[in-house]
Design an enzyme around this catalytic site. Structure first.
Site, PDB file in Angstrom:
ATOM      1  N   SER A 102       0.802  -1.229   0.000  1.00 53.48           N
ATOM      2  CA  SER A 102       0.000   0.000   0.000  1.00 53.48           C
ATOM      3  C   SER A 102       0.831   1.273   0.000  1.00 53.48           C
ATOM      4  O   SER A 102       0.271   2.374   0.067  1.00 53.48           O
ATOM      5  CB  SER A 102      -0.936  -0.001   1.220  1.00 53.48           C
ATOM      6  OG  SER A 102      -0.186  -0.086   2.415  1.00 53.48           O
ATOM      7  N   SER A 139      -8.801   2.126  -4.207  1.00 46.96           N
ATOM      8  CA  SER A 139      -8.152   3.316  -3.651  1.00 46.96           C
ATOM      9  C   SER A 139      -8.467   4.555  -4.467  1.00 46.96           C
ATOM     10  O   SER A 139      -8.610   4.489  -5.696  1.00 46.96           O
ATOM     11  CB  SER A 139      -6.636   3.112  -3.622  1.00 46.96           C
ATOM     12  OG  SER A 139      -5.965   4.301  -3.241  1.00 46.96           O
ATOM     13  N   TYR A 161       1.086   2.112  -7.638  1.00 49.59           N
ATOM     14  CA  TYR A 161       0.067   1.689  -6.678  1.00 49.59           C
ATOM     15  C   TYR A 161      -1.335   1.985  -7.221  1.00 49.59           C
ATOM     16  O   TYR A 161      -2.210   1.109  -7.243  1.00 49.59           O
ATOM     17  CB  TYR A 161       0.274   2.388  -5.333  1.00 49.59           C
ATOM     18  CG  TYR A 161      -0.852   2.144  -4.363  1.00 49.59           C
ATOM     19  CD1 TYR A 161      -1.033   0.896  -3.778  1.00 49.59           C
ATOM     20  CD2 TYR A 161      -1.753   3.166  -4.039  1.00 49.59           C
ATOM     21  CE1 TYR A 161      -2.079   0.668  -2.893  1.00 49.59           C
ATOM     22  CE2 TYR A 161      -2.795   2.942  -3.153  1.00 49.59           C
ATOM     23  CZ  TYR A 161      -2.950   1.700  -2.586  1.00 49.59           C
ATOM     24  OH  TYR A 161      -3.993   1.473  -1.711  1.00 49.59           O
ATOM     25  N   LYS A 165      -4.332  -0.751  -8.340  1.00 51.47           N
ATOM     26  CA  LYS A 165      -5.702  -0.768  -7.815  1.00 51.47           C
ATOM     27  C   LYS A 165      -6.722  -0.637  -8.953  1.00 51.47           C
ATOM     28  O   LYS A 165      -7.785  -1.265  -8.924  1.00 51.47           O
ATOM     29  CB  LYS A 165      -5.886   0.351  -6.787  1.00 51.47           C
ATOM     30  CG  LYS A 165      -5.167   0.090  -5.466  1.00 51.47           C
ATOM     31  CD  LYS A 165      -5.747  -1.110  -4.747  1.00 51.47           C
ATOM     32  CE  LYS A 165      -5.066  -1.422  -3.454  1.00 51.47           C
ATOM     33  NZ  LYS A 165      -5.690  -2.543  -2.736  1.00 51.47           N
ATOM     34  N   LYS A 199       1.468   1.972  10.793  1.00 48.90           N
ATOM     35  CA  LYS A 199       1.782   2.294   9.406  1.00 48.90           C
ATOM     36  C   LYS A 199       3.003   3.219   9.330  1.00 48.90           C
ATOM     37  O   LYS A 199       3.438   3.601   8.243  1.00 48.90           O
ATOM     38  CB  LYS A 199       0.584   2.981   8.730  1.00 48.90           C
ATOM     39  CG  LYS A 199      -0.604   2.079   8.506  1.00 48.90           C
ATOM     40  CD  LYS A 199      -1.763   2.843   7.900  1.00 48.90           C
ATOM     41  CE  LYS A 199      -1.448   3.344   6.502  1.00 48.90           C
ATOM     42  NZ  LYS A 199      -2.552   4.092   5.891  1.00 48.90           N
TER      43      LYS A 199
END
Length: 336
Positions: A102, A139, A161, A165, A199
């Site tokens: 992610s 996302s 990324y 998605k 995170k």
């Protein structure tokens, strides 16, 4: 709060990425509201392995699951033998797919596509084999710098990324057309709330600014932060959307935001009110001009229609609900 009336008795739920931010919140939602459901958490958990940018490959952390009494499996969704074992030894009714690389700054395009797209296809095949409803994390990164409000169908990803998605969304539509299972993709906007701390530097600016303020440091904002707007959404509304996606009016790709853009300056001002501080903000040049979204705002009309979703938290409400956890984390994790 319960978002569906079904008891989910004798139902089995798989949550991939279940030791991460959103996955762990889902796990506790079911434990607290549907204790008769069997919940299986799958996560690769963190190791010392890092990406080329220095960030951890996996953010999953056991502390996000302290108190969870369901089944926990350590494993990688890229492991085809593991997925075969899941298909053979379980009968899932719902799959919540939150696992992913992610990190939007990751440069490993091969790993990103393998993990986010190819492994997702294997999970879709598992869902078909079990006749399980699939709810997965898409996302807002699919939109790139597309104009606000962002609407499904107007994608322009600016990094691998976001591309991965969007590829998941295309794959989902292919499966929607050829299978009978329910498939719902949820395009999360800027999420904040409990269980995001691990995170690390990719945690929300709500948490990061909160800890700056608690440390007595002047909040550091980019110049013009009152005009840099994002659709910030509290984790409770993300959970609401996921649960309502279990029984959608129709399969599809849906935005999950508040439908309102708020500024980074708003975050700091609300935090200072809640924490009772009046630190002077420091404004620094924005080094990302030209590579930076200055306005995101989810168009959620289709989400309202397709899922019965209605955001319940304004930013003021979300930060107020989060503030005690921000303070707890500062004492137990930051200062230790």
């Amino acid at each position: 709060m319960r978002y569906i009336d079904d008891e989910l008795t004798n139902k089995t739920i798989l949550i991939t990425g279940g030791a991460g931010f959103i996955g762990s919140n889902l796990a506790f939602y079911f434990q607290n509201n549907h204790p008769d459901a069997k919940v299986v958490v799958l996560d690769s958990f963190r190791s010392g392995e890092t990406l080329s940018n220095g960030n951890l490959k996996s953010f999953g952390h056991f502390k996000n699951l302290i108190g969870f009494t369901g089944e926990v499996i350590s494993g990688d969704i890229n492991d085809k033998e593991l997925l075969k074992d899941l298909e053979k030894n379980y009968k899932f009714d719902y799959i919540f797919h939150e696992a992913a690389i992610s990190d939007t700054t990751a440069l490993e395009q091969d790993l990103m596509i393998k993990t986010n797209v190819n492994a997702y296809k294997d999970l879709l095949d598992l869902a078909v084999a079990h006749n399980a409803n699939m709810i997965y994390a898409s996302s807002a990164a699919t939109y790139g710098d597309a104009a606000s409000p962002q609407r499904v169908g107007r994608e322009a990803p600016q990094n691998v990324y976001g591309f991965s998605k969007l590829s998941m969304d295309y794959l989902s539509r292919e499966y929607m057309a050829k299978t009978n299972i329910s498939i719902v993709g949820l395009r999360y906007f800027n999420v904040y709330g409990p269980r995001e701390y691990f995170k690390n530097t990719t945690a929300s600016m709500v948490l990061q600014f909160g800890h700056q303020i608690l440390a007595g440091k002047n909040p550091r904002l980019f110049e013009g932060s009152d005009k840099i707007l994002r659709d910030f959404i509290f984790i409770e509304d993300i959970i609401q959307a996921n649960i309502k996606a279990m029984q959608p009016k129709k399969s599809g790709i849906y935005n999950v935001g508040t439908g309102k853009a708020r500024s980074f300056q708003d975050i700091v001002d609300i935090l200072q009110r809640e924490l009772g501080t009046a630190l002077e903000c420091e404004y620094i040049p924005n080094p990302f001009v030209g590579r930076y979204q200055f306005h995101t705002e989810a168009d959620i009309e289709e989400t309202r229609e397709g899922l019965g979703y209605e955001p319940a938290y304004e930013m003021e409400d979300g930060i107020k609900a989060y503030i005690s956890e921000i303070e707890r984390l500062y004492q137990t994790e930051v200062k230790k």
